[in-house]
Design a protein around this motif. Structure first.
Motif, short mmCIF file in Angstrom:
data_model
loop_
_atom_site.label_atom_id
_atom_site.label_comp_id
_atom_site.label_asym_id
_atom_site.label_seq_id
_atom_site.Cartn_x
_atom_site.Cartn_y
_atom_site.Cartn_z
N THR A 195 0.87 -1.06 0.05
CA THR A 195 0.08 -0.26 0.11
C THR A 195 0.89 1.04 -0.01
N ARG A 238 -3.75 -8.51 4.81
CA ARG A 238 -4.16 -8.14 6.15
C ARG A 238 -3.21 -7.61 6.72
N VAL A 240 -7.66 5.98 0.36
CA VAL A 240 -7.95 4.50 0.50
C VAL A 240 -9.27 4.04 -0.13
N LYS A 265 -12.11 1.01 -0.89
CA LYS A 265 -12.86 -0.09 -0.02
C LYS A 265 -12.02 -1.35 -0.33
N GLU A 321 -3.02 -3.63 6.54
CA GLU A 321 -4.19 -2.62 7.30
C GLU A 321 -3.52 -1.63 8.15
N PRO A 322 -2.66 -1.94 9.12
CA PRO A 322 -2.13 -1.03 10.02
C PRO A 322 -1.82 0.19 9.31
N TYR A 323 -0.98 -0.03 8.38
CA TYR A 323 -0.47 1.37 7.72
C TYR A 323 -1.59 2.07 6.98
N LEU A 324 -2.66 1.44 6.52
CA LEU A 324 -4.03 2.30 5.95
C LEU A 324 -4.69 2.98 7.06
N THR A 325 -4.84 2.37 8.32
CA THR A 325 -5.56 3.00 9.56
C THR A 325 -4.80 4.01 10.40
N GLY A 326 -3.28 3.83 9.94
CA GLY A 326 -2.29 5.00 10.84
C GLY A 326 -2.01 4.24 11.96
N LYS A 327 -2.16 3.05 12.35
CA LYS A 327 -1.80 2.43 13.55
C LYS A 327 -0.24 1.72 13.49
#
Length: 202
Positions: free
Chosen positions: A60, A83, A110, A112, A86-92
């Motif tokens: 991503t 999977r 981002v 869906k 996802e932490p990169y996409l959510t900023g976590k």
């Protein structure tokens, strides 16, 4: 895709389209700003009215998913990611500093997204976890073609693991490159550099 200069860095990335009997699949979407050109090319490839059904993202980073949201909005296609991305996409989870600076500068829309199945397969595609460049990097194997994202680079006649300047963990990246030698394919399509026959490179 045309190269884009960001603080002196070339950010050209190749997106690949696979033409199948009933659909088109896109591997990565390139750097943002070329979405219309990319969709025009897809429409030319789909001159027999084949729909763009799915986008498979190797990871991503901005130069790989930069046009995914726009294309998804226009076509309604599915977008798949690992999977572990996802932490990169959510900023976590923070990206490498210069990757994050690029996203802060250009923005990142981002799409869906769906996750790759646990068995690592969709139709004739196999998704191979290849961490190192980033934690959730995957390569996409389709028949005899390996779309390797940033896990491998082929430039100036040399095949190498991920670029250390842009990778999180080079030991992992080297292990991932070695892992790919155990898979059967005859063509390597990296996102940076030229596509080539496998030959004796890996």
């Amino acid at each position: 895709m045309k190269p884009v200069d960001y603080q002196g860095t070339k950010c050209s990335t190749t997106a690949f389209a696979v033409i199948e009997p009933s659909q088109i699949t896109l591997i990565d979407t390139g750097f943002p700003g070329y979405q219309k050109e990319l969709l025009d090319e897809i429409n030319k490839l789909g001159k027999h009215k084949l729909p763009l059904k799915q986008i498979f993202l190797t990871h991503t980073d901005l130069d790989h998913m930069g046009n995914a949201r726009w294309i998804q909005d226009k076509t309604g296609c599915d977008v798949y990611v690992s999977r572990r991305e996802e932490p990169y996409l959510t900023g976590k989870k923070e990206r490498l500093k210069k990757k994050q600076e690029m996203i802060n500068f250009f923005g990142l829309e981002v799409p869906k997204y769906k996750f790759y199945p646990d068995d690592g397969k969709i139709q004739e595609y196999t998704f191979i976890p290849t961490p190192g460049h980033c934690e959730g990097h995957v390569c996409v194997l389709y028949r005899n073609v390996l779309f390797c994202g940033d896990a491998l680079l082929f430039q100036n006649g040399t095949l190498t693991p991920a670029n250390p300047l842009w990778s999180e963990d080079m030991e992992q990246a080297k292990a991932s490159a070695e892992k790919l030698a155990h898979y059967k394919f005859s063509i390597i399509c990296p996102a940076h550099g030229t596509s080539t026959k496998r030959k004796d490179y890996i």
